[in-house]
Scaffold this motif. Structure first.
Motif, PDB file in Angstrom:
ATOM      1  N   ALA A  96      27.361  -9.137  -7.553  1.00  0.00           N
ATOM      2  CA  ALA A  96      28.603  -9.898  -7.350  1.00  0.00           C
ATOM      3  C   ALA A  96      29.054  -9.869  -5.891  1.00  0.00           C
ATOM      4  N   ARG A  97      28.825  -8.736  -5.212  1.00  0.00           N
ATOM      5  CA  ARG A  97      29.248  -8.646  -3.800  1.00  0.00           C
ATOM      6  C   ARG A  97      28.076  -8.828  -2.841  1.00  0.00           C
ATOM      7  N   ASP A  98      26.856  -8.999  -3.382  1.00  0.00           N
ATOM      8  CA  ASP A  98      25.644  -9.221  -2.601  1.00  0.00           C
ATOM      9  C   ASP A  98      25.350  -8.059  -1.657  1.00  0.00           C
ATOM     10  N   GLU A  99      25.425  -6.853  -2.188  1.00  0.00           N
ATOM     11  CA  GLU A  99      25.140  -5.664  -1.362  1.00  0.00           C
ATOM     12  C   GLU A  99      24.800  -4.494  -2.264  1.00  0.00           C
ATOM     13  N   GLY A 100      23.692  -3.818  -1.944  1.00  0.00           N
ATOM     14  CA  GLY A 100      23.345  -2.617  -2.683  1.00  0.00           C
ATOM     15  C   GLY A 100      21.848  -2.357  -2.670  1.00  0.00           C
ATOM     16  N   LYS A 101      21.492  -1.086  -2.816  1.00  0.00           N
ATOM     17  CA  LYS A 101      20.088  -0.685  -2.859  1.00  0.00           C
ATOM     18  C   LYS A 101      19.850   0.140  -4.126  1.00  0.00           C
ATOM     19  N   VAL A 102      18.737  -0.145  -4.808  1.00  0.00           N
ATOM     20  CA  VAL A 102      18.387   0.552  -6.040  1.00  0.00           C
ATOM     21  C   VAL A 102      16.962   1.067  -5.936  1.00  0.00           C
ATOM     22  N   LEU A 103      16.790   2.343  -6.290  1.00  0.00           N
ATOM     23  CA  LEU A 103      15.450   2.932  -6.406  1.00  0.00           C
ATOM     24  C   LEU A 103      15.269   3.357  -7.855  1.00  0.00           C
ATOM     25  N   ILE A 104      14.263   2.806  -8.505  1.00  0.00           N
ATOM     26  CA  ILE A 104      13.953   3.162  -9.884  1.00  0.00           C
ATOM     27  C   ILE A 104      12.664   3.968  -9.876  1.00  0.00           C
ATOM     28  N   THR A 105      12.695   5.151 -10.464  1.00  0.00           N
ATOM     29  CA  THR A 105      11.487   5.967 -10.530  1.00  0.00           C
ATOM     30  C   THR A 105      10.657   5.538 -11.732  1.00  0.00           C
TER      31      THR A 105
ATOM     32  N   THR B  39      18.531  -4.975  -3.102  1.00  0.00           N
ATOM     33  CA  THR B  39      17.096  -4.722  -3.215  1.00  0.00           C
ATOM     34  C   THR B  39      16.835  -3.735  -4.346  1.00  0.00           C
ATOM     35  N   ILE B  40      15.723  -3.945  -5.033  1.00  0.00           N
ATOM     36  CA  ILE B  40      15.283  -3.040  -6.103  1.00  0.00           C
ATOM     37  C   ILE B  40      13.880  -2.572  -5.759  1.00  0.00           C
ATOM     38  N   THR B  41      13.745  -1.286  -5.584  1.00  0.00           N
ATOM     39  CA  THR B  41      12.470  -0.671  -5.211  1.00  0.00           C
ATOM     40  C   THR B  41      11.991   0.207  -6.354  1.00  0.00           C
ATOM     41  N   THR B  42      10.727   0.063  -6.728  1.00  0.00           N
ATOM     42  CA  THR B  42      10.151   0.917  -7.762  1.00  0.00           C
ATOM     43  C   THR B  42       9.280   1.974  -7.102  1.00  0.00           C
ATOM     44  N   LEU B  43       9.641   3.230  -7.307  1.00  0.00           N
ATOM     45  CA  LEU B  43       8.843   4.357  -6.828  1.00  0.00           C
ATOM     46  C   LEU B  43       7.879   4.750  -7.946  1.00  0.00           C
ATOM     47  N   MET B  44       6.582   4.748  -7.627  1.00  0.00           N
ATOM     48  CA  MET B  44       5.577   5.069  -8.644  1.00  0.00           C
ATOM     49  C   MET B  44       4.745   6.261  -8.187  1.00  0.00           C
TER      50      MET B  44
ATOM     51  N   MET C 108      14.840   2.092   1.901  1.00  0.00           N
ATOM     52  CA  MET C 108      15.573   1.667   3.092  1.00  0.00           C
ATOM     53  C   MET C 108      14.975   0.391   3.698  1.00  0.00           C
ATOM     54  N   ALA C 109      13.659   0.218   3.514  1.00  0.00           N
ATOM     55  CA  ALA C 109      12.986  -0.979   4.033  1.00  0.00           C
ATOM     56  C   ALA C 109      13.101  -2.163   3.072  1.00  0.00           C
ATOM     57  N   GLY C 110      13.675  -1.932   1.890  1.00  0.00           N
ATOM     58  CA  GLY C 110      13.835  -3.006   0.913  1.00  0.00           C
ATOM     59  C   GLY C 110      12.543  -3.439   0.255  1.00  0.00           C
ATOM     60  N   LYS C 111      11.543  -2.548   0.230  1.00  0.00           N
ATOM     61  CA  LYS C 111      10.259  -2.898  -0.380  1.00  0.00           C
ATOM     62  C   LYS C 111      10.376  -2.958  -1.900  1.00  0.00           C
ATOM     63  N   ALA C 112       9.494  -3.749  -2.518  1.00  0.00           N
ATOM     64  CA  ALA C 112       9.520  -3.885  -3.977  1.00  0.00           C
ATOM     65  C   ALA C 112       8.909  -2.674  -4.662  1.00  0.00           C
ATOM     66  N   HIS C 113       7.816  -2.155  -4.118  1.00  0.00           N
ATOM     67  CA  HIS C 113       7.094  -1.056  -4.773  1.00  0.00           C
ATOM     68  C   HIS C 113       6.608  -0.046  -3.740  1.00  0.00           C
ATOM     69  N   ILE C 114       6.455   1.187  -4.197  1.00  0.00           N
ATOM     70  CA  ILE C 114       5.754   2.186  -3.400  1.00  0.00           C
ATOM     71  C   ILE C 114       5.026   3.135  -4.351  1.00  0.00           C
ATOM     72  N   VAL C 115       3.709   3.197  -4.200  1.00  0.00           N
ATOM     73  CA  VAL C 115       2.910   4.216  -4.890  1.00  0.00           C
ATOM     74  C   VAL C 115       2.754   5.354  -3.896  1.00  0.00           C
ATOM     75  N   SER C 116       3.239   6.526  -4.247  1.00  0.00           N
ATOM     76  CA  SER C 116       3.232   7.655  -3.320  1.00  0.00           C
ATOM     77  C   SER C 116       1.895   8.397  -3.379  1.00  0.00           C
ATOM     78  N   GLY C 117       1.256   8.555  -2.230  1.00  0.00           N
ATOM     79  CA  GLY C 117       0.020   9.331  -2.150  1.00  0.00           C
ATOM     80  C   GLY C 117      -1.223   8.464  -2.214  1.00  0.00           C
ATOM     81  N   TRP C 118      -2.191   8.716  -1.328  1.00  0.00           N
ATOM     82  CA  TRP C 118      -3.372   7.853  -1.245  1.00  0.00           C
ATOM     83  C   TRP C 118      -4.242   7.958  -2.488  1.00  0.00           C
ATOM     84  N   LYS C 119      -4.335   9.146  -3.088  1.00  0.00           N
ATOM     85  CA  LYS C 119      -5.128   9.285  -4.317  1.00  0.00           C
ATOM     86  C   LYS C 119      -4.509   8.462  -5.442  1.00  0.00           C
TER      87      LYS C 119
END
Length: 265
Positions: free
Chosen positions: A126-135, A175-180, A219-230
């Motif tokens: 509604a206010r067009d502002e906010g950051k969300v991280l979903i694990t 932005t909604i970022t999924t941490l995987m 913080m970068a507003g990315k959609a996804h991040i898989v943590s760790g190269w393996k």
């Protein structure tokens, strides 16, 4: 004096959530932290060292009432950042599990998470502002033999986050970022009764590193991040591997008793 930025972080008493709360506090966010155990009070004391205001709530986010208790604790304050990190695992074969136990996994990982997201993201849009991280988890990419309900909930969350991100795409300021992450050194495996499994006994990722990867992507507003190269390799392989093979691979990691076999090698 209250900071200009305010964050809600769930599952913040230990593990990834604990590390995310430290990062948010270091970056000048006042915190509302929640967990379903009294340890959240001690964790809040730790976060206050960064000079921000911290409120701790003990609530069961597997219930609608628990989520509402958390929302009420925000006292109407604008939520600039949400880390929806609370989650619960459950090991052993599905047919052996008590209904109350597998329902609690679904209610924590899906129902409570979705209700919290709806409550917090509506005003963000509604206010067009906010950051969300979903694990989420790379577990959502593979059939979870001997962890079937948990992996199923993470497949749901990974998919749901992608869908929600598309639904709100006109709100450019949200932005909604999924941490995987993959297997991470937290209380998760003990609570899920999986210490006698290969995945439970193997070396795991550092929760501070996982949280930092998630924070940077958020913080970068990315959609996804898989943590760790393996984990990145595992996630990529899962997209081109038949489900039957993935299920068998997961069985070798999560079947009770595999820790002893692994240790004898």
């Amino acid at each position: 004096m209250a900071a200009s930025k305010f964050a809600i972080i769930t599952g913040a008493s230990t593990g990834i959530g604990f590390e995310l709360a430290h990062l948010a506090a270091q970056n000048g966010y006042d915190l509302l932290v929640v967990a379903d155990e009294p340890l959240i009070e001690a964790s809040a004391t730790d976060f206050r060292r960064h000079g921000v205001e911290v409120e701790a709530v003990q609530a069961d986010l597997a219930t609608i009432e628990g989520v509402e208790k958390l929302i009420e604790a925000a006292k109407g304050r604008t939520v600039n950042l949400l880390c929806a990190n609370a989650g619960r695992g459950l090991g052993h074969g599905f047919l052996e599990q008590e209904v109350a136990d597998w329902r609690r996994v679904i209610d924590t990982n899906i129902t409570g998470t979705l209700y919290l997201l709806q409550k917090v993201v509506q005003p963000m849009v509604a206010r067009d502002e906010g950051k969300v991280l979903i694990t989420g988890s790379i577990a959502g990419f593979m059939p979870g033999s001997f962890q079937a309900v948990y992996n199923g909930t993470k497949a749901f969350i990974d998919s749901f986050a992608d869908a929600l991100r598309n639904e709100i795409e006109e709100a450019k300021g949200v932005t909604i970022t999924t941490l995987m992450p993959g297997a991470t050194e937290t209380e998760f495996f003990d609570r899920a009764d999986m210490l006698d499994t290969k995945v439970g006994s193997d070396e795991k990722d550092d929760p501070a590193k996982v949280a930092k990867d998630g924070w940077d992507a958020l913080m970068a507003g990315k959609a996804h991040i898989v943590s760790g190269w393996k984990n990145k390799l595992q996630a990529a392989a899962a997209h081109v591997t038949p489900a039957s093979i993935l299920a068998e691979q997961h069985r070798k990691m999560a079947e009770p008793g595999t820790a002893e076999e692994h240790d004898d090698e």
